[in-house]
Design an enzyme around this catalytic site. Structure first.
Site, PDB file in Angstrom:
ATOM      1  N   HIS A 148       0.829  -1.206   0.000  1.00 50.77           N
ATOM      2  CA  HIS A 148       0.000   0.000   0.000  1.00 50.77           C
ATOM      3  C   HIS A 148       0.868   1.263   0.000  1.00 50.77           C
ATOM      4  CE1 HIS A 148      -3.139   2.818   0.815  1.00 50.77           C
ATOM      5  NE2 HIS A 148      -2.533   3.195   1.924  1.00 50.77           N
ATOM      6  N   ASP A 187      -6.867   8.602  -5.914  1.00 48.53           N
ATOM      7  CA  ASP A 187      -6.519   9.491  -4.797  1.00 48.53           C
ATOM      8  C   ASP A 187      -5.036   9.859  -4.914  1.00 48.53           C
ATOM      9  OD1 ASP A 187      -5.108   7.265  -3.793  1.00 48.53           O
ATOM     10  OD2 ASP A 187      -6.823   6.628  -2.595  1.00 48.53           O
ATOM     11  N   LYS A 210     -10.161  12.497  -3.798  1.00 52.91           N
ATOM     12  CA  LYS A 210     -11.305  12.016  -3.005  1.00 52.91           C
ATOM     13  C   LYS A 210     -11.016  12.175  -1.515  1.00 52.91           C
ATOM     14  CE  LYS A 210     -10.259   7.426  -1.551  1.00 52.91           C
ATOM     15  NZ  LYS A 210      -9.625   6.223  -1.933  1.00 52.91           N
TER      16      LYS A 210
HETATM   17  C1  R5P Z   1      -6.652   3.573   0.219  1.00 49.50           C
HETATM   18  O1  R5P Z   1      -5.819   4.394   0.449  1.00 49.50           O
HETATM   19  C2  R5P Z   1      -6.455   2.448  -0.747  1.00 49.50           C
HETATM   20  O2  R5P Z   1      -5.503   2.734  -1.699  1.00 49.50           O
HETATM   21  C3  R5P Z   1      -7.768   2.109  -1.422  1.00 49.50           C
HETATM   22  O3  R5P Z   1      -8.237   3.258  -2.104  1.00 49.50           O
HETATM   23  C4  R5P Z   1      -8.793   1.729  -0.420  1.00 49.50           C
HETATM   24  O4  R5P Z   1      -8.285   0.750   0.430  1.00 49.50           O
HETATM   25  C5  R5P Z   1     -10.060   1.219  -1.074  1.00 49.50           C
HETATM   26  O5  R5P Z   1     -10.955   0.950  -0.049  1.00 49.50           O
HETATM   27  P1  R5P Z   1     -12.509   0.824  -0.317  1.00 49.50           P
HETATM   28  O6  R5P Z   1     -12.696  -0.246  -1.339  1.00 49.50           O
HETATM   29  O7  R5P Z   1     -13.038   0.441   1.035  1.00 49.50           O
HETATM   30  O8  R5P Z   1     -12.999   2.171  -0.746  1.00 49.50           O
END
Ligand code: R5P
Length: 329
Positions: A148, A187, A210
């Protein structure tokens, strides 16, 4: 790749590596992926006996001798994360006490990665805590996939190799998407990931800004770039609740996107996520098998691609002390 693997396996079985012959072992987090890797490598999979004591404590017994072997333990730390983590720690401890020559923890999905920094006072940095535990338990090195956050590699004081599934995702998208493409970063944190896929697809980048308003809900504040009439490929590391996917897809369609495809390495898919994705204006969700996807979640819009050949190739390279980064040049 296959020819190279066969040579490497011969090499492994000749026991010429300074760390001993290659052994592949799996925990219970993703046995199917471990079996696929084992098939790619033509190295048998050691399946340790994992059982519970009546009070719920985990007990592990490795049946084969690991003494002087170059051992690779496949265990993504996905749901049920705390169970899978504990099992990994116990496996690593057992291997160390069994005099393994070297132990590499192969963690295709690194749980708790989204808690890699303090975003407020009195908060933990759980991703670092987990890294401490993994090395303390006995991992000599790590093989990771699409973390991540890049910073997590630095949380380990032992060697790490990080792989990416971007080429696997991009090859599938190139083969299935005909139109004029745009690659979308959903993002700010995902900009580098999107840039890497945009380069592979030779497509322009679009940025979405976002904000997360609740665990399962995000809000789009801004969008920079042209999406009208385009096939938009949104690049993510994780699809968890599907909240981001729903919001971003709706915004892209509202701005005139022709198709919306989500490409993410890790299919965390919490309860309700697949239903959320099915109800959203998303044409396809492409993920990998870094985390097992239960059969009831398979089918449209989900496409699951295998990272087993990539992990197998990386394992051979680590075993032979050859460059892993060259895989991505
Ligand atoms: C967040 O920083 C990650 O990169 C993903 O955008 C996030 O984990 C997606 O989560 P969800 O499917 O719950 O929106």
């Amino acid at each position: 790749m296959i020819g190279r693997l066969q040579t490497a396996v011969e090499y492994a079985s000749e026991d010429t590596s300074p760390w001993g012959a290659l052994k592949l072992i799996c925990g219970s987090a993703n046995r199917e992926l471990a079996e696929l890797i084992s098939r790619e490598l033509s190295v048998p999979l050691t399946d340790p006996r994992v059982r519970r004591f009546p009070d719920g404590e985990i007990d592990v017994k490795i049946q084969d001798s690991m003494r002087g072997h170059d051992v690779f333990v496949v265990q993504p730390t996905c749901h049920p994360i705390n169970e899978n983590l504990m099992e990994l720690f116990i496996l690593l401890d057992a291997l160390r006490r069994a005099s393994a020559g070297r132990v590499t923890a192969v963690i295709p999905y690194y749980g708790y990665a989204r808690k890699e920094r303090k975003s407020g006072p009195r908060e933990p940095i759980t991703a670092k805590l987990i890294a401490n535990f993994i090395t303390l338990a006995g991992a000599d090195r790590l093989l990771l996939l699409d973390l991540h956050a890049e910073a997590i590699e630095g949380f380990f004081d032992v060697p790490t190799d990080q792989l990416t599934s971007h080429k696997i995702l991009a090859d599938h998208i190139r083969a299935t998407t005909g139109g004029d493409m745009a690659v979308v970063a959903p993002d700010a944190g995902g900009a580098k990931r999107a840039e890497s896929v945009a380069k592979l697809l030779q497509a322009p980048l679009v940025f979405v800004y976002k904000r997360r308003v609740a665990d399962e809900r995000t809000e789009i504040l801004e969008m920079a770039g042209e999406v009208r009439g385009k096939d938009c490929v949104v690049v993510e590391d994780i699809i968890s609740t599907g909240g981001t996917a729903v919001e971003v897809a709706s915004a892209l369609k509202m701005h005139g996107a022709r198709r919306v495809v989500f490409a993410a390495t890790h299919a965390v898919l919490t309860p309700g996520a697949v239903e959320r994705l099915r109800g959203a204006p998303i044409d396809e969700v492409v993920v990998t098998n870094s985390i097992p996807v239960p059969v009831e979640k398979l089918g449209a819009p989900l496409t699951v691609l295998s990272v087993a050949p990539l992990l197998a190739e990386a394992i051979i390279r680590v075993h032979e002390n050859r460059s892993v980064s060259e895989l991505f040049k």
